[in-house]
Scaffold this motif. Structure first.
Motif, PDB file in Angstrom:
ATOM      1  N   ALA A 209       9.983 -27.254   0.310  1.00  0.00           N
ATOM      2  CA  ALA A 209      10.776 -26.187  -0.299  1.00  0.00           C
ATOM      3  C   ALA A 209      10.774 -26.221  -1.815  1.00  0.00           C
ATOM      4  O   ALA A 209      10.999 -25.190  -2.456  1.00  0.00           O
ATOM      5  CB  ALA A 209      12.221 -26.252   0.211  1.00  0.00           C
TER       6      ALA A 209
ATOM      7  N   LEU B  65      12.781 -23.556   6.396  1.00  0.00           N
ATOM      8  CA  LEU B  65      12.776 -24.700   5.498  1.00  0.00           C
ATOM      9  C   LEU B  65      13.556 -25.862   6.087  1.00  0.00           C
ATOM     10  O   LEU B  65      14.540 -25.672   6.788  1.00  0.00           O
ATOM     11  CB  LEU B  65      13.390 -24.314   4.148  1.00  0.00           C
ATOM     12  CG  LEU B  65      12.722 -23.145   3.426  1.00  0.00           C
ATOM     13  CD1 LEU B  65      13.471 -22.834   2.138  1.00  0.00           C
ATOM     14  CD2 LEU B  65      11.253 -23.447   3.133  1.00  0.00           C
TER      15      LEU B  65
ATOM     16  N   PRO C  27      18.035 -28.269   5.546  1.00  0.00           N
ATOM     17  CA  PRO C  27      19.318 -27.855   4.957  1.00  0.00           C
ATOM     18  C   PRO C  27      20.521 -28.367   5.746  1.00  0.00           C
ATOM     19  O   PRO C  27      21.387 -27.608   6.150  1.00  0.00           O
ATOM     20  CB  PRO C  27      19.214 -26.331   5.003  1.00  0.00           C
ATOM     21  CG  PRO C  27      18.373 -26.070   6.198  1.00  0.00           C
ATOM     22  CD  PRO C  27      17.393 -27.208   6.291  1.00  0.00           C
TER      23      PRO C  27
ATOM     24  N   ASN D 204      12.915 -31.582  -2.219  1.00  0.00           N
ATOM     25  CA  ASN D 204      12.614 -30.535  -1.243  1.00  0.00           C
ATOM     26  C   ASN D 204      13.852 -30.170  -0.428  1.00  0.00           C
ATOM     27  O   ASN D 204      14.145 -28.995  -0.211  1.00  0.00           O
ATOM     28  CB  ASN D 204      11.484 -30.993  -0.314  1.00  0.00           C
ATOM     29  CG  ASN D 204      10.134 -30.999  -0.990  1.00  0.00           C
ATOM     30  OD1 ASN D 204       9.634 -29.955  -1.383  1.00  0.00           O
ATOM     31  ND2 ASN D 204       9.557 -32.171  -1.147  1.00  0.00           N
TER      32      ASN D 204
ATOM     33  N   ALA E 288      15.816 -26.504  -0.267  1.00  0.00           N
ATOM     34  CA  ALA E 288      16.066 -25.875   1.034  1.00  0.00           C
ATOM     35  C   ALA E 288      17.550 -25.576   1.214  1.00  0.00           C
ATOM     36  O   ALA E 288      17.931 -24.480   1.640  1.00  0.00           O
ATOM     37  CB  ALA E 288      15.564 -26.777   2.162  1.00  0.00           C
TER      38      ALA E 288
ATOM     39  N   CYS F 127      19.244 -21.835   1.423  1.00  0.00           N
ATOM     40  CA  CYS F 127      20.019 -21.499   2.620  1.00  0.00           C
ATOM     41  C   CYS F 127      21.493 -21.277   2.285  1.00  0.00           C
ATOM     42  O   CYS F 127      22.248 -20.791   3.129  1.00  0.00           O
ATOM     43  CB  CYS F 127      19.897 -22.611   3.655  1.00  0.00           C
ATOM     44  SG  CYS F 127      18.264 -22.750   4.402  1.00  0.00           S
TER      45      CYS F 127
END
Length: 233
Positions: free
Chosen positions: A89, A114, A117, A162, A166, A170
């Motif tokens: 991400a 992704l 999260p 990453n 993400a 989100c």
């Protein structure tokens, strides 16, 4: 060796064969209803290093376990071929890349998901309700010392953030997310998510040498995706 895919089996192709990719592929080899597809790596082992060869074989899902470089290099072509789940991400702090991948996804009807999260329950908050996210990240040997906006942090430390990008995408968005990073004695993430319905906090302390948390998030997603696999409350 597994039997060929049946009508209800899902064929899952994988980009990357590092720590995350190997754990995911081991699960695909063992799980009923999931069939390992092609594997794309820079070295060409254990399958191929040729992206056109990788995409020449049909599959139901592509897992990018290799990170932001792989999402930049192969994301558009993969989304034209199948839905994509990505651990990379951090590449999406580039607004032009994010817009381009969103356009390909809309054109071909393939989603980009992704990972992971899981921070402070951000994936459970309805869109538009999250207003801010603060992440405090400590990891031994990271060499990271930073405090400031996520967008700047991800540009400097993409492989470390990453999950943070993400979570931001989100949740409240890149501009509403701040990170504080240290090279500390313990791999630990503390998160505060502000929303219009309240404040959520979480603390994660990772076991040294344990299973990769993002690999386990991918595996949990696969188990929930396939009929007859997975658990729910």
């Amino acid at each position: 060796m597994k039997a060929p895919a049946g009508p209800r089996d899902l064929v899952v192709a994988v980009i990357g064969h590092g720590r995350i990719g190997r754990q995911v592929l081991a699960h695909l080899d063992a799980a009923p209803g999931l069939i390992p597809g092609r594997v794309l790596t820079r070295s060409g082992r254990p399958d191929t290093g040729d992206a056109d060869d990788f995409l020449s074989t049909p599959c139901d899902l592509i897992l990018d376990t290799a990170g932001p470089g792989a999402l930049r290099a192969h994301g558009a072509a993969c989304l034209a071929h199948a839905p994509v789940w990505s651990v990379g991400a951090a590449a999406l702090v580039d607004d032009s890349l994010r817009d381009r991948l969103a356009g390909v996804a809309r054109t071909h009807g393939h989603g980009l998901r992704l990972f992971g999260p899981w921070v402070a329950g951000v994936a459970q908050v309805p869109p538009g309700l999250a207003t801010g996210l603060v992440l405090r990240i400590s990891r031994p040997g990271s060499g990271a010392e930073f405090a400031g906006p996520l967008r700047a942090a991800a540009a400097a430390f993409p492989d470390e953030l990453n999950f943070a990008v993400a979570a931001a995408l989100c949740g409240p968005g890149l501009e509403a997310t701040r990170v504080e990073m240290t090279d500390g004695p313990e791999h630990r993430i503390e998160a505060r998510l502000d929303t219009r319905i309240g404040c959520f906090t979480s603390t994660m302390a990772f076991a040294p040498g344990g299973l990769h948390p993002t690999a386990q998030a991918l595996i949990a997603g696969l188990e929930a995706l396939h009929p007859g696999i997975g658990y729910g409350a």
